[in-house]
Motif scaffolding. Sequence first.
Motif, short mmCIF file in Angstrom:
data_model
loop_
_atom_site.label_atom_id
_atom_site.label_comp_id
_atom_site.label_asym_id
_atom_site.label_seq_id
_atom_site.Cartn_x
_atom_site.Cartn_y
_atom_site.Cartn_z
N LEU A 30 0.78 -1.19 0.16
CA LEU A 30 0.09 -0.01 -0.11
C LEU A 30 1.00 1.17 -0.04
O LEU A 30 0.52 2.32 -0.70
CB LEU A 30 -0.82 -0.16 1.23
N TYR A 31 2.09 1.10 0.61
CA TYR A 31 2.93 2.23 0.66
C TYR A 31 3.30 2.64 -0.99
O TYR A 31 3.43 3.65 -1.39
CB TYR A 31 4.38 2.12 1.37
N PHE A 32 3.65 1.44 -1.65
CA PHE A 32 3.85 1.62 -3.12
C PHE A 32 2.69 2.19 -3.73
O PHE A 32 3.10 2.85 -4.71
CB PHE A 32 4.42 0.23 -3.64
N ARG A 33 1.44 1.86 -3.64
CA ARG A 33 0.66 2.16 -4.15
C ARG A 33 0.18 3.60 -3.91
O ARG A 33 -0.30 4.52 -4.66
CB ARG A 33 -0.79 1.31 -3.93
N LEU A 34 0.57 4.19 -2.76
CA LEU A 34 0.33 5.45 -2.40
C LEU A 34 1.42 6.14 -3.11
O LEU A 34 1.20 7.28 -3.58
CB LEU A 34 0.42 5.68 -0.64
N PHE A 35 2.57 5.91 -3.11
CA PHE A 35 3.56 6.38 -3.84
C PHE A 35 3.24 6.65 -5.17
O PHE A 35 3.39 7.79 -5.95
CB PHE A 35 4.91 5.80 -3.66
N TRP A 36 2.89 5.40 -5.93
CA TRP A 36 2.46 5.59 -7.31
C TRP A 36 1.26 6.37 -7.49
O TRP A 36 1.10 7.29 -8.53
CB TRP A 36 1.87 4.00 -7.72
N LEU A 37 0.11 6.60 -6.69
CA LEU A 37 -0.90 7.41 -6.70
C LEU A 37 -0.30 8.95 -6.78
O LEU A 37 -0.82 9.78 -7.58
CB LEU A 37 -1.80 7.39 -5.42
N PHE A 38 0.67 9.54 -5.82
CA PHE A 38 1.09 10.56 -5.82
C PHE A 38 2.01 11.08 -7.10
O PHE A 38 2.04 12.17 -7.75
CB PHE A 38 1.66 11.14 -4.60
N ALA A 39 3.10 10.15 -7.28
CA ALA A 39 3.99 10.35 -8.44
C ALA A 39 3.44 10.28 -9.93
O ALA A 39 3.89 10.89 -10.67
CB ALA A 39 5.00 9.27 -8.34
N TRP A 40 2.13 9.55 -10.11
CA TRP A 40 1.81 9.18 -11.36
C TRP A 40 0.40 9.47 -11.64
O TRP A 40 -0.07 10.48 -12.52
CB TRP A 40 2.21 7.83 -11.78
N ARG A 41 -0.41 8.86 -10.81
CA ARG A 41 -1.86 8.90 -11.14
C ARG A 41 -2.69 10.25 -10.83
O ARG A 41 -3.32 10.86 -11.62
CB ARG A 41 -2.73 8.01 -10.15
#
Length: 176
Positions: A3-14
């Motif tokens: 979920l940390y990776f998903r949170l990072f991905w959310l802010f960095a890309w999505r």
Amino acid sequence: MNLYFRLFWLFAWRVRHCNKIDFLGTSTLSYRALPSDCDINFHLTNSRYPAFMDLARTYMLSEMGLLKRFLKLGWMPIINAAEFTYIRDIKPFAQFNIESKMVGWDEKYFYVEQRFVSERGLHCIAHVRGVFVCKRKQVPISAMLEEIQFNAAQPELPTEVQKWKSFLQLKKQQNT
């Protein structure tokens, strides 16, 4: 950790490449159930639903164009209550969408409906009630609406949310 990776991905890309919706529009965020999201029954574990919902509400604020503004103001969303109805399980590796929508507000709280949907249909429907806080004080709903320049008519809360709200009030009265 995923979920940390998903949170990072959310802010960095999505968040940088999201659609634009209006304040009462429906936001859709897609995920895949990884084996680490699942329990010994080989389906998405109940504890993952609220975690995915947090990510989806963050994305919804971004699609509304409010995330950066609210963060700049120091406004942080806090969930006061949540209710879930699980309909069918989400299997490992299944792709699903989380549909999030602001369904209304009252004098103190805002209410969001979130649905987990896949090609198999509706898996879960949840409602959350929350507030925004700044420096440990609640941001009034009127201030939030003024900040986003919302001038349309206030939507009527769905019947199920009105009944849930009454139930929460009854619980509060019985336990104080």
